[in-house]
Design an enzyme around this catalytic site. Sequence first.
Site, PDB file in Angstrom:
ATOM      1  CG  ASP A 156      16.295  -7.625 -38.415  1.00 55.59           C
ATOM      2  OD1 ASP A 156      15.372  -7.202 -39.132  1.00 55.59           O
ATOM      3  OD2 ASP A 156      16.100  -8.228 -37.339  1.00 55.59           O
ATOM      4  CG  LEU A 212      33.691  -9.874 -51.258  1.00 57.59           C
ATOM      5  CD1 LEU A 212      34.042 -10.420 -49.885  1.00 57.59           C
ATOM      6  CD2 LEU A 212      32.948  -8.542 -51.121  1.00 57.59           C
ATOM      7  CG  HIS A 268      13.150  -2.431 -47.447  1.00 56.92           C
ATOM      8  ND1 HIS A 268      13.742  -3.199 -46.468  1.00 56.92           N
ATOM      9  CD2 HIS A 268      11.819  -2.700 -47.375  1.00 56.92           C
ATOM     10  CE1 HIS A 268      12.803  -3.901 -45.832  1.00 56.92           C
ATOM     11  NE2 HIS A 268      11.630  -3.609 -46.353  1.00 56.92           N
TER      12      HIS A 268
HETATM   13  C1  FPP Z   1      15.340  -6.499 -42.819  1.00 56.46           C
HETATM   14  O1  FPP Z   1      14.662  -5.359 -42.401  1.00 56.46           O
HETATM   15  C2  FPP Z   1      15.715  -6.428 -44.215  1.00 56.46           C
HETATM   16  C3  FPP Z   1      15.190  -7.149 -45.247  1.00 56.46           C
HETATM   17  C4  FPP Z   1      14.095  -8.122 -45.119  1.00 56.46           C
HETATM   18  C5  FPP Z   1      15.677  -6.988 -46.604  1.00 56.46           C
HETATM   19  C6  FPP Z   1      17.118  -6.616 -46.761  1.00 56.46           C
HETATM   20  C7  FPP Z   1      17.205  -5.730 -47.919  1.00 56.46           C
HETATM   21  C8  FPP Z   1      18.125  -4.760 -48.136  1.00 56.46           C
HETATM   22  C9  FPP Z   1      19.269  -4.511 -47.246  1.00 56.46           C
HETATM   23  C10 FPP Z   1      18.019  -3.844 -49.302  1.00 56.46           C
HETATM   24  C11 FPP Z   1      17.884  -4.438 -50.653  1.00 56.46           C
HETATM   25  C12 FPP Z   1      18.753  -5.609 -50.939  1.00 56.46           C
HETATM   26  C13 FPP Z   1      19.539  -5.758 -52.026  1.00 56.46           C
HETATM   27  C14 FPP Z   1      20.312  -7.030 -52.248  1.00 56.46           C
HETATM   28  C15 FPP Z   1      19.691  -4.706 -53.009  1.00 56.46           C
HETATM   29  P1  FPP Z   1      13.156  -5.515 -41.914  1.00 56.46           P
HETATM   30  O2  FPP Z   1      12.269  -5.080 -43.021  1.00 56.46           O
HETATM   31  O3  FPP Z   1      12.927  -6.903 -41.436  1.00 56.46           O
HETATM   32  O4  FPP Z   1      13.143  -4.480 -40.745  1.00 56.46           O
HETATM   33  P2  FPP Z   1      12.256  -4.566 -39.432  1.00 56.46           P
HETATM   34  O5  FPP Z   1      12.684  -5.799 -38.701  1.00 56.46           O
HETATM   35  O6  FPP Z   1      12.616  -3.321 -38.723  1.00 56.46           O
HETATM   36  O7  FPP Z   1      10.839  -4.635 -39.876  1.00 56.46           O
END
Ligand code: FPP
Length: 236
Positions: A16, A127, A33
């Site tokens: 997150d 893994l 991201h």
């Molecule tokens: C949370 O940050 C993250 C996500 C909803 C997506 C997770 C994605 C990645 C780590 C990168 C791409 C994934 C792969 C598998 C290649 P948020 O957008 O909710 O952040 P915020 O809470 O600060 O808005």
Amino acid sequence: MKVDFEIPKHVGIIMDGNGRWAQRQGKARVFGHRAGMNRLKGIVKTASDIGISALSLYAFSTENWRRPKAEIEALMGLLLEYFNKEIDELHENNVKIRHLGELSGFSDSVRKAIINAIERTKNNTGLQLCIALNYGSRLEITNAVKAIAKEVKENSLDIDDIDEKLISSYLYTKDLPELDLIMRTSGEQRLSNFLMYQAAYAELIFVKETWPEFSDELFIQTLREYSERNRRFGGL
Ligand code: FPP
């Protein structure tokens, strides 16, 4: 890599804070991201190196479809990039890829990339990298209930045979080790529909750093914190 403490078998991570990390620097959420994807690569390598059996990563929830279309498209693009570019190295490192969630809803190219990654690495013994995409615990449990009810209706299952073990075998996580630990970055303290059934006895650790800031050192430190906890599973 060797660590001097007992490691959990199965770790879940709620990655997150990508958006906030980017916005704090005056950049677009998508920039966060991308940084998040890069961090994911490092954490997967570390988890594999220290010998964790299963790592479940919450990458896209059933609720994430409510985000703006452009952000969803950017996330799907990153996913494709990850599966296409990283698959060779993951395979070389003996990583076995699994998907937690529903494959319906994705574009053909994303669906194919996921299926291909699973197929290519299915005989690997290192893994187990479980990527939760279009995942939601409530949907997972709902689907399990439906599948079990169908078998009862068709007389291939007796109601008295329904127990916790049977229910587990209808979840996406079937055959994975018990979930020992869930980590969540960025200071939020909730499960957000992630592995709710599996988390019954898992330890929960919330770290204040956002996902792009979650270094390998912080990951190891969090695993160490887990090893110092006293798990009693309801006993004394
Ligand atoms: C949370 O940050 C993250 C996500 C909803 C997506 C997770 C994605 C990645 C780590 C990168 C791409 C994934 C792969 C598998 C290649 P948020 O957008 O909710 O952040 P915020 O809470 O600060 O808005």
